[in-house]
Design an enzyme around this catalytic site. Sequence first.
Site, PDB file in Angstrom:
ATOM      1  N   HIS A 238       0.874  -1.240   0.199  1.00  0.00           N
ATOM      2  CA  HIS A 238       0.271   0.240  -0.028  1.00  0.00           C
ATOM      3  C   HIS A 238       0.741   1.648   0.371  1.00  0.00           C
ATOM      4  O   HIS A 238       0.128   1.626  -0.023  1.00  0.00           O
ATOM      5  CB  HIS A 238      -1.062   0.305   1.466  1.00  0.00           C
ATOM      6  CG  HIS A 238      -2.278  -1.175   1.203  1.00  0.00           C
ATOM      7  ND1 HIS A 238      -2.200  -2.247   1.711  1.00  0.00           N
ATOM      8  CD2 HIS A 238      -3.106  -1.045   0.425  1.00  0.00           C
ATOM      9  CE1 HIS A 238      -3.097  -2.705   1.231  1.00  0.00           C
ATOM     10  NE2 HIS A 238      -3.860  -2.467   0.470  1.00  0.00           N
ATOM     11  N   ARG A 345     -10.344   3.738  -1.935  1.00  0.00           N
ATOM     12  CA  ARG A 345     -10.412   3.372  -1.615  1.00  0.00           C
ATOM     13  C   ARG A 345     -10.784   4.218   0.072  1.00  0.00           C
ATOM     14  O   ARG A 345      -9.566   5.298   0.031  1.00  0.00           O
ATOM     15  CB  ARG A 345      -8.921   3.233  -0.907  1.00  0.00           C
ATOM     16  CG  ARG A 345      -8.002   2.062  -2.327  1.00  0.00           C
ATOM     17  CD  ARG A 345      -6.520   1.435  -2.068  1.00  0.00           C
ATOM     18  NE  ARG A 345      -6.095   0.094  -2.952  1.00  0.00           N
ATOM     19  CZ  ARG A 345      -5.420   0.182  -3.886  1.00  0.00           C
ATOM     20  NH1 ARG A 345      -5.434   1.854  -4.443  1.00  0.00           N
ATOM     21  NH2 ARG A 345      -5.238  -0.334  -4.619  1.00  0.00           N
ATOM     22  N   ARG A 381     -15.223   1.626  -2.305  1.00  0.00           N
ATOM     23  CA  ARG A 381     -15.189   0.422  -0.983  1.00  0.00           C
ATOM     24  C   ARG A 381     -14.632   0.836   0.691  1.00  0.00           C
ATOM     25  O   ARG A 381     -14.585   1.263   0.165  1.00  0.00           O
ATOM     26  CB  ARG A 381     -13.443  -0.041  -1.434  1.00  0.00           C
ATOM     27  CG  ARG A 381     -13.436  -1.857  -0.741  1.00  0.00           C
ATOM     28  CD  ARG A 381     -11.795  -2.117  -1.064  1.00  0.00           C
ATOM     29  NE  ARG A 381     -11.272  -1.304  -0.831  1.00  0.00           N
ATOM     30  CZ  ARG A 381      -9.874  -1.604  -1.248  1.00  0.00           C
ATOM     31  NH1 ARG A 381      -9.103  -2.939  -1.600  1.00  0.00           N
ATOM     32  NH2 ARG A 381      -8.974  -0.646   0.071  1.00  0.00           N
ATOM     33  N   GLU A 486      -9.863 -11.348  -3.948  1.00  0.00           N
ATOM     34  CA  GLU A 486      -8.668 -10.903  -4.185  1.00  0.00           C
ATOM     35  C   GLU A 486      -8.158 -11.895  -3.225  1.00  0.00           C
ATOM     36  O   GLU A 486      -6.840 -12.118  -2.860  1.00  0.00           O
ATOM     37  CB  GLU A 486      -8.338  -9.385  -3.529  1.00  0.00           C
ATOM     38  CG  GLU A 486      -9.406  -9.529  -2.384  1.00  0.00           C
ATOM     39  CD  GLU A 486      -8.627  -7.936  -1.679  1.00  0.00           C
ATOM     40  OE1 GLU A 486      -8.136  -7.463  -1.844  1.00  0.00           O
ATOM     41  OE2 GLU A 486      -9.982  -7.426  -1.013  1.00  0.00           O
ATOM     42  N   ASN A 509      -3.586  -7.731  -6.704  1.00  0.00           N
ATOM     43  CA  ASN A 509      -2.538  -7.627  -5.313  1.00  0.00           C
ATOM     44  C   ASN A 509      -2.916  -7.988  -4.367  1.00  0.00           C
ATOM     45  O   ASN A 509      -1.331  -9.204  -3.830  1.00  0.00           O
ATOM     46  CB  ASN A 509      -2.612  -5.737  -4.697  1.00  0.00           C
ATOM     47  CG  ASN A 509      -2.776  -4.481  -5.633  1.00  0.00           C
ATOM     48  OD1 ASN A 509      -2.125  -5.173  -7.130  1.00  0.00           O
ATOM     49  ND2 ASN A 509      -3.121  -3.911  -5.852  1.00  0.00           N
ATOM     50  N   ASP A 510      -3.529  -8.243  -3.797  1.00  0.00           N
ATOM     51  CA  ASP A 510      -3.977  -9.345  -2.728  1.00  0.00           C
ATOM     52  C   ASP A 510      -4.148 -10.437  -3.702  1.00  0.00           C
ATOM     53  O   ASP A 510      -3.820 -11.820  -3.047  1.00  0.00           O
ATOM     54  CB  ASP A 510      -5.207  -9.162  -1.719  1.00  0.00           C
ATOM     55  CG  ASP A 510      -4.385  -7.862  -1.196  1.00  0.00           C
ATOM     56  OD1 ASP A 510      -3.242  -8.135  -0.193  1.00  0.00           O
ATOM     57  OD2 ASP A 510      -5.162  -7.195  -0.710  1.00  0.00           O
ATOM     58  N   ARG A 520       3.030  -8.634  -0.397  1.00  0.00           N
ATOM     59  CA  ARG A 520       3.474  -7.907  -1.432  1.00  0.00           C
ATOM     60  C   ARG A 520       4.211  -6.657  -0.966  1.00  0.00           C
ATOM     61  O   ARG A 520       4.774  -6.035  -1.962  1.00  0.00           O
ATOM     62  CB  ARG A 520       1.802  -7.231  -1.799  1.00  0.00           C
ATOM     63  CG  ARG A 520       1.631  -6.493  -0.374  1.00  0.00           C
ATOM     64  CD  ARG A 520      -0.605  -6.853  -1.193  1.00  0.00           C
ATOM     65  NE  ARG A 520      -0.876  -5.390  -1.769  1.00  0.00           N
ATOM     66  CZ  ARG A 520      -1.937  -4.771  -1.784  1.00  0.00           C
ATOM     67  NH1 ARG A 520      -2.497  -5.879  -1.540  1.00  0.00           N
ATOM     68  NH2 ARG A 520      -2.171  -3.435  -2.129  1.00  0.00           N
ATOM     69  N   CYS A 557      -8.613  -4.223 -11.058  1.00  0.00           N
ATOM     70  CA  CYS A 557      -8.619  -3.192  -9.952  1.00  0.00           C
ATOM     71  C   CYS A 557      -7.169  -3.085  -9.027  1.00  0.00           C
ATOM     72  O   CYS A 557      -6.511  -2.187  -8.506  1.00  0.00           O
ATOM     73  CB  CYS A 557      -9.273  -2.346  -9.252  1.00  0.00           C
ATOM     74  SG  CYS A 557      -9.725  -3.390  -7.437  1.00  0.00           S
TER      75      CYS A 557
HETATM   76  C1  PEP Z   1      -5.724  -5.328  -4.981  1.00  0.00           C
HETATM   77  O1  PEP Z   1      -5.561  -6.455  -3.400  1.00  0.00           O
HETATM   78  O2  PEP Z   1      -5.399  -5.817  -5.378  1.00  0.00           O
HETATM   79  C2  PEP Z   1      -6.128  -4.082  -4.713  1.00  0.00           C
HETATM   80  C3  PEP Z   1      -6.732  -3.582  -6.078  1.00  0.00           C
HETATM   81  O3  PEP Z   1      -6.864  -3.542  -2.795  1.00  0.00           O
HETATM   82  P1  PEP Z   1      -5.409  -3.552  -2.280  1.00  0.00           P
HETATM   83  O4  PEP Z   1      -4.585  -3.334  -2.769  1.00  0.00           O
HETATM   84  O5  PEP Z   1      -6.287  -1.616  -1.137  1.00  0.00           O
HETATM   85  O6  PEP Z   1      -5.473  -4.164  -0.873  1.00  0.00           O
HETATM   86 MG    MG Z   2      -6.708  -5.820  -1.409  1.00  0.00          MG
END
Ligand code: PEP
Ligand code: MG
Length: 628
Positions: A238, A345, A381, A486, A509-510, A520, A557
């Site tokens: 993040h 977010r 979200r 995710e 990402n997750d 990550r 996303c």
């Molecule tokens: C993700 O996990 O890909 C996502 C978009 O959410 P965040 O990066 O806020 O965890």
């Molecule tokens: Mg996420």
Amino acid sequence: MKNDKVEAPEGLSAKGPDKSPDRAAERGQEAPRKPSARKTKEQAIRGLPIAPGIAIGPVYDTTEIPAEAPRRTIPAGQVEAERQRLVDATALSRKQLNKLKTRLGILPEEAQEELAPLLDAYVLMLGNSRLLRGARKRIEQGLLAAETAVQDEAEAIAAAIMANKDDDRAGLKRRADEVREIARRLTRNLTATPFRSLKEVPEGAILVAEELTPADAALLDPSRIAGVATAEGGADGHTAIMLRALGIPSVLGCVGLTESVTRGDQAVLDGLAGTIVLRPGQAALDKGREALTAFAKERAKLAKLRRLPAVTTDGEPVELQANLEIPAELPLIAQAGAQGIGLLRTEFLFMNREDLPGEEAQTDAYAQILEAMGGDPVTIRVLDWGGEKDMEALGEGIAPTHAGPNPALGLRGLRLLLKRPELLEAQFAAILRVADRGQVRVLLPMVTNPSEVKQAREIYERVAKRLKRKGVHLPDKLPDLGVMIETPGAALAADAIALEADFFAIGTNDLAMYTLAVDRAEAEVSHLYDPLHPAVLRLMQFATEAALRLRMPVSVCGEMAGNPRLVPLLLGLGIRSLSMNASAIPRVKQAVRSLDISDCARFARRVMEQSDPARIHELVMGFGTEKP
Ligand code: PEP
Ligand code: MG
């Protein structure tokens, strides 16, 4: 990440005559060996490319403790607590140094051989050394706070070393500096306030830190800070996302950075190449300036795409939306020509504050964003707290004070909200209150089970009924309630979850993190973090197809969506909606406008036949250059 060209941190690679840490530590002379006198040689360090752009300027190293760190005494009753603080800070310092040691593996062998013993020696100094024995005594007998005790003892040892009649004055100075160096690390960990001085960062400086939390990053002012480089951090954590959002040229995961730099050193940082050159010579400076001009030109060229539609060569429209981390991004989103916000977010509302934002404060915040978006769609979200995000910032008594042994697998996202339904109710209510002011959708993070969606929907509908009873005007049809895909569990149960959801947003990402069991935000394992791994792609394909079968909207996303090289694959998998950091939109649009959907579909089929991640990378990077 390619780290084969990483140079050994200069300061750590110097040899000294007395290399026995044990003997030196026994003598209480606080052993080897980093000459921490100001370095003058050019030094390039490679890290992870995080946010594109070039920064040239002086370094502001936040890991340096200001000389004026306040002296503190303590009441006699606090001695035990103060001793414990010293024990904790020592353990943390040892952990940091050990971690740095494990990461030396990415350096050339010769450099590793040089550095490993030095780091061992530092760790040893955190054992039963004169520094720690002396500091403990000063706490107990002098009633000094731990950081004051450490600093005083370090100065006393340094003075004793310098009083030595040895002719090797440079060697003595070096040893004295080493003691101060360890004392600095201890003090930093004792005070745990590396960003207290953030406001003092001079305009145009490159911020250097051991590590930056997402909440710290949210406080950075992109108009003042030229660039960011840290020793820790992963490419899709993040903090990285926040830095990209702010458009600050950034490089994370630079091994040996804080050991190699002194506040005020000049540096050239390239956020796209993932490098920082400390104390650049003329050639490196010239190269940096050229890159700066080229970057500005490229930006101006891409800005021209703003008004052009995101349509493939065969006429297929692709929705390109922006992710929003903090409201400061709104002008960037407008400039980028985004078709709305695909991922708002909401964590920013809860960061860097002691209390919780109430329903009214949240309503105002959402209303302002919707107004700024002028009727374009906005997907809000609900709070995704937990995992790598700092739990403490959520306000005392609300979040669990203890993140648990595996925060990423614990009470994160919707799990926390269902445990604390008053949080979810307030957020739903605030969103519903503004629902008639734009095209709003609501998104649930960190879902693994259809029952969680059901539970959330029950709360959603109950809140809507309560608002209606109060006379609040709501749209006839409530905003759609969607689910982040995710986790591997959600992806593999996507057909079941789809029955409870109005839309899917695939959070790559997750999804990559949980599928590959790779943090990550962790630099040490970043070489294993790979959204193009076949396991991740297969899950994405399964979830996308589950949505498309029901004609349910599905978007991507995660950070993958903002990489123009991945657009052919994503379109080929059936994705027609991408949400990304605003600055990535022009390049992605350029890619969309050059593609033909049937080529993409053929290409995706070819990729999905592969099981070797390396081959997939080869195919993806070679798209458009290979012969059919
Ligand atoms: C993700 O996990 O890909 C996502 C978009 O959410 P965040 O990066 O806020 O965890
Ligand atoms: Mg996420």
